[in-house]
Design a protein around this motif. Structure first.
Motif, PDB file in Angstrom:
ATOM      1  N   PRO A   1      37.620  36.209 -20.607  1.00 53.27           N
ATOM      2  CA  PRO A   1      37.498  37.667 -20.652  1.00 53.27           C
ATOM      3  C   PRO A   1      36.090  38.071 -21.059  1.00 53.27           C
ATOM      4  O   PRO A   1      35.529  37.532 -22.018  1.00 53.27           O
ATOM      5  N   ILE A   2      35.523  39.016 -20.317  1.00 47.33           N
ATOM      6  CA  ILE A   2      34.149  39.459 -20.552  1.00 47.33           C
ATOM      7  C   ILE A   2      34.164  40.935 -20.923  1.00 47.33           C
ATOM      8  O   ILE A   2      34.711  41.764 -20.206  1.00 47.33           O
ATOM      9  N   GLU A   3      33.578  41.251 -22.071  1.00 44.14           N
ATOM     10  CA  GLU A   3      33.381  42.650 -22.460  1.00 44.14           C
ATOM     11  C   GLU A   3      31.880  42.911 -22.472  1.00 44.14           C
ATOM     12  O   GLU A   3      31.106  42.037 -22.878  1.00 44.14           O
ATOM     13  N   ASP A   4      31.483  44.071 -22.042  1.00 44.66           N
ATOM     14  CA  ASP A   4      30.058  44.352 -21.899  1.00 44.66           C
ATOM     15  C   ASP A   4      29.444  44.659 -23.259  1.00 44.66           C
ATOM     16  O   ASP A   4      29.053  45.771 -23.561  1.00 44.66           O
ATOM     17  N   HIS A   5      29.445  43.638 -24.116  1.00 46.57           N
ATOM     18  CA  HIS A   5      28.816  43.779 -25.427  1.00 46.57           C
ATOM     19  C   HIS A   5      27.690  42.760 -25.564  1.00 46.57           C
ATOM     20  O   HIS A   5      27.341  42.087 -24.604  1.00 46.57           O
TER      21      HIS A   5
ATOM     22  N   ARG B   1      30.912  41.861 -14.535  1.00 50.50           N
ATOM     23  CA  ARG B   1      30.873  40.918 -13.424  1.00 50.50           C
ATOM     24  C   ARG B   1      29.460  40.402 -13.185  1.00 50.50           C
ATOM     25  O   ARG B   1      29.260  39.192 -12.959  1.00 50.50           O
ATOM     26  N   GLU B   2      28.479  41.292 -13.261  1.00 52.41           N
ATOM     27  CA  GLU B   2      27.105  40.868 -13.025  1.00 52.41           C
ATOM     28  C   GLU B   2      26.647  39.855 -14.068  1.00 52.41           C
ATOM     29  O   GLU B   2      25.965  38.874 -13.740  1.00 52.41           O
ATOM     30  N   ARG B   3      27.017  40.069 -15.314  1.00 54.82           N
ATOM     31  CA  ARG B   3      26.625  39.119 -16.360  1.00 54.82           C
ATOM     32  C   ARG B   3      27.275  37.764 -16.139  1.00 54.82           C
ATOM     33  O   ARG B   3      26.639  36.707 -16.276  1.00 54.82           O
ATOM     34  N   PHE B   4      28.563  37.778 -15.804  1.00 53.39           N
ATOM     35  CA  PHE B   4      29.297  36.537 -15.570  1.00 53.39           C
ATOM     36  C   PHE B   4      28.720  35.773 -14.383  1.00 53.39           C
ATOM     37  O   PHE B   4      28.411  34.580 -14.474  1.00 53.39           O
ATOM     38  N   GLU B   5      28.555  36.461 -13.266  1.00 49.61           N
ATOM     39  CA  GLU B   5      28.101  35.782 -12.062  1.00 49.61           C
ATOM     40  C   GLU B   5      26.647  35.332 -12.158  1.00 49.61           C
ATOM     41  O   GLU B   5      26.290  34.256 -11.676  1.00 49.61           O
ATOM     42  N   ALA B   6      25.816  36.151 -12.822  1.00 51.23           N
ATOM     43  CA  ALA B   6      24.416  35.746 -12.986  1.00 51.23           C
ATOM     44  C   ALA B   6      24.317  34.474 -13.822  1.00 51.23           C
ATOM     45  O   ALA B   6      23.500  33.583 -13.536  1.00 51.23           O
ATOM     46  N   PHE B   7      25.146  34.368 -14.851  1.00 50.44           N
ATOM     47  CA  PHE B   7      25.154  33.155 -15.678  1.00 50.44           C
ATOM     48  C   PHE B   7      25.546  31.941 -14.836  1.00 50.44           C
ATOM     49  O   PHE B   7      24.882  30.897 -14.886  1.00 50.44           O
ATOM     50  N   MET B   8      26.615  32.060 -14.067  1.00 49.77           N
ATOM     51  CA  MET B   8      27.084  30.921 -13.282  1.00 49.77           C
ATOM     52  C   MET B   8      26.058  30.506 -12.223  1.00 49.77           C
ATOM     53  O   MET B   8      25.830  29.308 -12.002  1.00 49.77           O
ATOM     54  N   VAL B   9      25.442  31.473 -11.594  1.00 48.30           N
ATOM     55  CA  VAL B   9      24.413  31.154 -10.594  1.00 48.30           C
ATOM     56  C   VAL B   9      23.226  30.463 -11.257  1.00 48.30           C
ATOM     57  O   VAL B   9      22.673  29.484 -10.744  1.00 48.30           O
ATOM     58  N   ARG B  10      22.829  30.970 -12.431  1.00 44.59           N
ATOM     59  CA  ARG B  10      21.702  30.373 -13.163  1.00 44.59           C
ATOM     60  C   ARG B  10      22.000  28.921 -13.553  1.00 44.59           C
ATOM     61  O   ARG B  10      21.095  28.079 -13.592  1.00 44.59           O
ATOM     62  N   LYS B  11      23.277  28.639 -13.834  1.00 44.36           N
ATOM     63  CA  LYS B  11      23.682  27.286 -14.212  1.00 44.36           C
ATOM     64  C   LYS B  11      24.031  26.418 -12.999  1.00 44.36           C
ATOM     65  O   LYS B  11      24.516  25.300 -13.155  1.00 44.36           O
TER      66      LYS B  11
END
Length: 278
Positions: free
Chosen positions: A7-11, A70-80
């Motif tokens: 779960p991702i909260e924009d904090h 979603r952007e934070r989650f996906e950007a992290f996965m792409v970066r990794k």
């Protein structure tokens, strides 16, 4: 641990949660799914009908918040360099649930089809995971919950400490951690003097785990100040532990709120990944 829900909260604090989830994902070649989360809103109960209190967040704002998560989650996965999950194919991959901004209650239900839910440490400080999110996962999913510390761990599950208080909750945590125990280099079953409920001893749990081919040892530590949460974290740290396994809320949440308890202290203060179950 082939399916992981995050779960991702924009904090402010998301990266340690994602790093911890990815550590587990790499161990098991898991599917990792992100979900945008927000607090539940109360319900007013008049005489004959329940009317939901309108959310202070407009539909437009909810969409924007979900998009940011979603952007934070996906950007992290792409970066990794994690690949998007392909339908029907096993292996490490990620995906995002499309349904917008969801409440904690939804997380508790949806998590029932995942092997583990990964959340942050709910220490009450600004920008950290909310306790209600953690408790929704613990009480409603029926599966283990991995608490990520605020500092990114370098390893996960090489040295595992089981905080054994002989309770049903800890037995469930041990069962839920079995895939990790099978990969561990060292497993220590830690008992504290005069702590816990009636039940099998640490030595009896060690015997059971050894029957599964797991090299396990028992250890008993004193707790002269009757602060089991502090003692568990101290002993785990001294053992070089990179995963603590513990049952959650052997005492009731209400009692822990007023009098403290090992679960509450560990949730608020751990610097080690903690796998919990209720």
């Amino acid at each position: 641990m082939k399916s992981i829900l995050v779960p991702i909260e924009d904090h402010g604090v998301v990266e340690p949660i994602l790093e911890t989830a990815l550590l587990m994902g790499r161990l098991f070649d898991s599917y990792i799914e992100g979900l945008a989360i927000t607090p539940d809103y109360p319900v007013v109960l008049p005489v004959d009908i329940a009317i939901g209190v309108p959310s202070p967040i407009t539909p437009e704002n909810r969409l924007e918040m979900a998009r940011a998560c979603r952007e934070r989650f996906e950007a992290f996965m792409v970066r990794k360099q994690v690949q998007r999950a392909a339908a029907g194919l096993a292996g490490l991959g990620f995906s995002w649930r499309q349904d917008g901004l969801m409440e904690d209650a939804f997380l508790g239900a949806y998590g029932r089809v995942f092997d583990v839910t990964v959340v942050g440490r709910p220490d009450g400080s600004n920008g950290q995971t909310r306790l209600s999110t953690v408790e929704a996962a613990l009480f409603e999913t029926g599966h283990p919950v991995l608490i990520a510390p605020p500092t990114v761990p370098q390893t996960l599950g090489e040295t595992v400490v089981i905080a054994w208080n002989r309770s049903t909750e800890t037995a469930r945590a041990v069962l839920g951690s079995m895939p990790l125990l099978e990969k561990a280099r060292r497993i220590v079953v830690l008992e504290l003097e005069d702590w816990g409920v009636p039940g099998p001893s640490a030595a009896e749990l060690v015997r059971s785990l050894r029957m599964r081919g797991l090299q396990t040892e028992a250890m008993t530590a004193p707790d002269p100040n009757n602060k089991p949460g502090e003692t568990i974290l101290s002993e785990a740290t001294s053992l070089g532990c990179d995963l603590l396994v513990k049952g959650a809320y052997t005492q009731s949440r209400l009692r822990q709120m007023f009098f403290g308890g090992a679960t509450s202290h560990i949730l608020n203060n751990t610097t080690i990944p903690v796998l919990m179950a209720h």
